[in-house]
Write an enzyme that holds these catalytic residues in place. Structure first.
Site, mmCIF file in Angstrom:
data_model
loop_
_atom_site.group_PDB
_atom_site.id
_atom_site.type_symbol
_atom_site.label_atom_id
_atom_site.label_comp_id
_atom_site.label_asym_id
_atom_site.label_seq_id
_atom_site.Cartn_x
_atom_site.Cartn_y
_atom_site.Cartn_z
ATOM 1 N N GLY A 27 90.028 70.908 21.320
ATOM 2 C CA GLY A 27 89.089 71.824 20.675
ATOM 3 C C GLY A 27 88.899 71.445 19.227
ATOM 4 N N GLY A 29 87.172 73.119 15.256
ATOM 5 C CA GLY A 29 86.625 74.249 14.502
ATOM 6 C C GLY A 29 86.694 73.944 13.022
ATOM 7 N N GLY A 30 86.566 75.014 12.220
ATOM 8 C CA GLY A 30 86.576 74.833 10.779
ATOM 9 C C GLY A 30 87.904 74.331 10.257
ATOM 10 N N MET A 31 88.973 74.545 11.012
ATOM 11 C CA MET A 31 90.291 74.110 10.580
ATOM 12 C C MET A 31 90.588 72.676 10.996
ATOM 13 S SD MET A 31 91.784 76.557 8.950
ATOM 14 C CE MET A 31 93.485 76.061 9.057
ATOM 15 N N VAL A 34 91.748 69.364 17.346
ATOM 16 C CA VAL A 34 93.046 69.370 18.022
ATOM 17 C C VAL A 34 92.973 68.435 19.227
ATOM 18 C CG1 VAL A 34 94.817 70.762 19.136
ATOM 19 C CG2 VAL A 34 93.452 71.748 17.297
ATOM 20 N N LYS A 49 96.870 68.332 15.348
ATOM 21 C CA LYS A 49 95.729 68.895 14.630
ATOM 22 C C LYS A 49 95.453 68.036 13.408
ATOM 23 C CE LYS A 49 93.613 73.183 13.803
ATOM 24 N NZ LYS A 49 93.725 74.624 13.970
ATOM 25 N N ASP A 143 94.724 83.220 8.396
ATOM 26 C CA ASP A 143 93.657 82.920 9.365
ATOM 27 C C ASP A 143 94.007 83.474 10.743
ATOM 28 O OD1 ASP A 143 91.194 81.887 10.167
ATOM 29 O OD2 ASP A 143 92.065 79.980 10.788
#
Length: 668
Positions: A27, A29-31, A34, A49, A143
Site C-alpha cells: 500500500g 499513502g502520504g506517509m 509499504v 515502509k 497520526d
C-alpha cells in the site's frame, strides 16, 4: 493495489539486496510506500515502509525519522506493531516492521459497514492500551487513523502501526503552502494549527476512529483536505446517539468526549478512556430475577402471539366475506386476543404480588433494552434483503389469494361453504397455511428485528402511560402485595469492580489465564465478604439508630458502654469494607497494567496473593461481627478482644509493606 514493480521497487531492491528480498507493494499513502519483503537472515516476512522521496530529500526530516523510528523500536506491546530496524541506504530512508496479516480498520468498515458496539469497544480499548503504553514512554503518535489500525486475521486483535513516525514529519497539519500533511479526517484541532500536542491529541484522533467504527461515517468531510481541517477547527461533530441509536449511551458519550475541541475537556489519559469503555457496558442497575423472567417470557411469546392474532384477523376477514357481516370480524380476533393476553396478565400479576410497581417495570425494561441493543444490531446485520423481499411477497400473495378463494367459495355455495369439494375451498386452506408460515417468518424474524429497537424504547413509555397503569391495576386487582424489593439502587462498587475484573481477565491470553486461575474465585470471595460487611454495617446502624431515636426502653437495656462498642465495631467494619473494595480495585488496576504492558504476570500474582490474605482476615472479621451482634441481641457487653482481634490481624498485615487494600506497595 499494483503488483507490477516500478522504478522505486527496483531501486529499493537493489539497495537492500542481500539483506531483504522485496515481494510486492502492500500500500501507499502520504506517509510513504509499504512493501512486503522477506528478511534473508531470519527467513521471515517483514513490512518495509519507505519515506516519501520529497521528504527523504530533507536532512532534518531524515534524521528525525530515523531517531523516532529507533525510539519506537524499543516499544514492546501486543497492540503495537514491532519495529525491527530503521536505516538509510541508496537514497532511501526506511523502517522494517513485523508483517501482520490482516486488514485495516478503515478497509473493514468500507467493505462491511460499521462495527457492532462490542466489536468497536474492543478495538478502541486495545488501541487505547497501546497509546497509553507509548505515551508513558514519551511518544505521541500524531497520526492515529483507521488506516493505521490493523485487525489481525483470525484473532481480530487491534494493532497500531506507524507509532511515533508522524512526529518526525510535521508539527502542523497544514504547511506554509497550504498542503495538508497526513490524514486530514483525523487531525486534532491543536495539531491543525501547529500547537504543541500531547496524549490528548491522539485521543481526539482515536475518537474520530471510534465515531467511524460505530456509525460507518466520519464526523467531518469536505471537497478538499483543507476544508476538512477547517471543520475540525470550527464545527462540533454530531452526537453518536443521533446517528447510531443501537450504540450503548455510555459508549457513545465516551467517544463524543474524545472529540471535544478543547484538550482539557477530553480524557486526561488513554488509560482513562479505556476504563470508560469498560464501564460503558456496566449497567447502573441489576434486573431482579422476577423481572428478568417477566421480560424474557414476554419476548418469547410475542412472535407466536402476533402470528395467532394475524391468523385470527385473516379468519375474521374470511368470515366477513362469507357472511357479509362486518361485525363477524371481531369474533375470532376478540377470542384470540383474550386467550393470548391472559398468560401475560397472569405473569404480570405474579410480579406485582412480589411487591414490584409500574416504575420498576419501566426501569427493568430500560436496562434490558440497553443490554440487548448490540444483539439486535447483530441480528439485523445478518438479514438478507433478498430473503426479506421474498417473504413479504409470499405473505402478500397468500393474503390476496386467500381472500379471493374465500369470496369464490361464498359465491358458489351461496353462503358459508357447504360444497367442500370446491377447488376454491382447497385454495383457501392452502392460502391459510401459507399465510401462517409467512406470518411466522415475517413477524418472528424480519418485523421483530426491524422494530425491536423501537419496541424496546416504546415499552417503558407504555408502562409509564395511563394505559400501562390501568393494565397494572387490572392485573393487580385484589392483590396483597409483599414488601417492595430493593430495586433501582446503584450497582454496588464491589459488584461493578468484579464485573470489570472478569472482563479484563477474559481478555487475557489463554496462558495468562491459566497462570492466574485463582483470580476469578478470589474476586468472587471478596465480593461475598464485602456483601456480608455491608450487612453488618446495616445491622450496627439499626442498633445505633435506636439510641438516636430516643427509644427509652431499648436505651435502658443497652448500657452506654455497649453503644460505644457498637460505634467502634461499626467504624472498624466500615474500614474493613474499604480494605476489601481496595483489594478488588488493586486487582483490576494490575490487570489493566498487564494489558498496558507496564506490569508483568508476577506483579498480578503478588497482588492476588495479598488480596487472598485480606480475604481470609476479612472472613474472621465477619465472624467476629456476627458474634458481636448475637451478644448485643442478648443484652451482653461483647469482649473487647472479640471486636479487635481480627481487625488487629488485618492492621498488622497491612503494615507489612502493604497499603490499604492489601496490595504490595511495590506492585505498581
Amino acid at each position: 493495489m499494483s503488483h507490477i514493480p516500478d522504478e522505486n521497487f527496483i531501486a529499493l531492491q537493489a539497495a537492500l539486496a542481500g539483506e531483504y528480498s522485496l515481494d510486492r507493494e502492500l500500500g501507499r499513502g502520504g506517509m510513504g510506500i509499504v512493501y512486503l519483503a522477506r528478511e534473508v537472515r531470519l527467513a521471515r516476512h517483514v513490512a518495509i515502509k519507505v519515506l516519501p522521496p520529497a521528504l527523504a530529500e530533507r536532512r532534518d526530516v531524515r534524521e528525525a525519522f530515523l531517531r523516532e523510528s529507533r525510539t519506537v523500536a524499543g516499544l514492546n506491546h501486543p497492540n503495537i506493531v514491532p519495529v525491527h530496524a530503521a536505516g538509510e541506504r541508496g537514497g532511501f530512508v526506511y523502517i522494517v516492521m513485523a508483517y501482520v496479516e490482516g486488514t485495516t480498520l478503515g478497509e473493514r468498515i468500507r467493505t462491511r459497514g460499521p462495527l457492532l458496539p462490542g466489536q468497536a469497544a474492543r478495538v478502541l480499548r486495545e488501541v487505547a492500551w497501546a497509546l497509553a503504553y507509548a505515551h508513558a514512554a514519551g511518544i505521541v503518535h500524531r497520526d492515529v487513523s483507521a488506516e493505521n489500525i490493523l485487525l489481525e486475521r483470525g484473532s481480530d486483535r487491534a494493532i497500531v502501526m506507524d507509532f511515533g513516525i508522524a512526529s518526525a514529519m510535521w508539527s502542523a497539519a497544514v504547511d506554509d503552502e497550504g498542503r495538508v500533511m497526513g490524514n486530514a479526517h483525523y487531525v486534532s484541532p491543536e495539531q491543525a494549527v501547529g500547537e504543541p500536542v500531547d496524549a490528548r491529541s491522539d485521543l481526539y484522533s482515536l475518537g474520530v476512529c471510534g465515531f467511524y467504527a460505530l456509525t460507518g461515517r466520519l464526523p467531518f468531510d469536505g471537497k478538499t483536505p483543507a476544508d476538512v481541517v477547517h471543520q475540525h477547527l470550527v464545527r462540533t461533530p454530531p452526537a453518536i446517539s443521533t446517528i447510531a441509536r443501537a450504540v450503548p449511551p455510555r459508549l457513545g458519550q465516551a467517544v463524543d468526549r474524545c472529540l471535544a475541541k478543547e484538550p482539557l475537556r477530553r480524557y486526561r489519559t488513554a488509560e482513562s478512556f479505556a476504563e470508560a469503555i469498560d464501564l460503558a457496558f456496566e449497567h447502573a442497575k441489576d434486573i431482579p430475577a422476577a423481572l428478568r423472567v417477566w421480560i424474557g417470557r414476554g419476548e418469547q411469546e410475542m412472535p407466536p402471539r402476533l402470528v395467532m392474532i394475524g391468523l385470527s384477523a385473516f379468519a375474521g376477514l374470511a368470515l366477513v366475506a362469507a357472511t357479509s357481516n362486518p361485525f363477524s370480524f371481531l369474533v375470532p380476533v376478540g377470542i384470540t386476543t383474550v386467550v393470548t393476553l391472559l398468560p401475560a396478565l397472569t405473569r404480570l400479576r405474579r410480579v406485582l404480588a412480589d411487591g414490584y410497581i409500574v416504575e420498576d417495570l419501566q426501569t427493568a425494561l430500560r436496562e434490558h433494552a440497553l443490554s440487548k441493543s448490540e444483539e439486535i444490531a447483530y441480528e439485523r446485520s445478518q438479514v438478507s434483503p433478498g430473503a426479506e423481499k421474498a417473504v413479504k411477497f409470499a405473505f402478500g400473495t397468500s393474503v390476496v389469494s386467500g381472500m379471493y378463494c374465500a369470496q369464490q367459495v361464498a359465491h358458489i355455495a351461496g353462503g358459508w361453504p357447504t360444497r367442500w369439494e370446491s377447488p376454491y375451498f382447497a385454495g383457501m386452506l392452502v392460502s391459510l397455511g401459507m399465510l401462517g408460515l409467512t406470518s411466522a417468518m415475517l413477524i418472528g424474524g424480519i418485523v421483530r428485528l426491524k422494530w425491536a429497537a423501537k419496541m424496546s424504547s416504546a415499552a417503558p413509555a407504555f408502562w409509564g402511560s395511563k394505559w400501562g397503569a390501568r393494565i397494572a391495576r387490572v392485573a393487580g386487582f385484589g392483590l396483597r402485595t409483599a414488601d417492595r424489593p430493593a430495586f433501582g439502587k446503584p450497582l454496588l462498587t464491589e459488584v461493578a469492580l468484579g464485573r470489570a475484573t472478569d472482563h479484563l481477565f477474559q481478555s487475557l491470553s489463554k496462558a495468562s489465564r491459566k497462570e492466574l486461575a485463582a483470580l476469578p474465585e478470589t474476586v468472587r470471595g471478596l465480593e461475598r465478604e464485602a456483601s456480608k460487611l455491608r450487612a453488618s454495617i446495616e445491622g450496627f446502624d439499626n442498633q445505633i439508630a435506636m439510641f438516636e431515636q430516643g427509644d427509652t426502653r431499648r436505651a435502658n437495656e443497652l448500657s452506654t458502654d455497649i453503644e460505644r462498642e457498637l460505634r467502634a465495631a461499626r467504624e472498624a467494619t466500615a474500614s474493613k469494607l474499604g480494605a476489601t473494595v481496595a483489594a478488588l480495585e488493586n486487582i483490576r488496576l494490575e490487570l489493566l497494567r498487564l494489558q498496558l504492558g507496564s506490569a508483568g504476570i508476577e506483579s498480578v500474582t503478588a497482588t492476588l496473593e495479598a488480596a487472598q490474605r485480606i480475604g481470609e482476615l476479612i472472613v474472621q472479621s465477619v465472624e467476629a461481627n456476627e458474634e458481636v451482634e448475637r451478644m448485643l441481641r442478648g443484652g451482653q457487653t461483647p469482649d473487647r478482644r472479640a471486636l479487635d482481634a481480627p481487625y488487629e490481624d488485618v492492621a498488622e498485615d497491612d503494615d507489612a509493606d502493604t497499603p490499604v487494600g492489601g496490595v504490595p506497595a511495590t506492585s505498581g
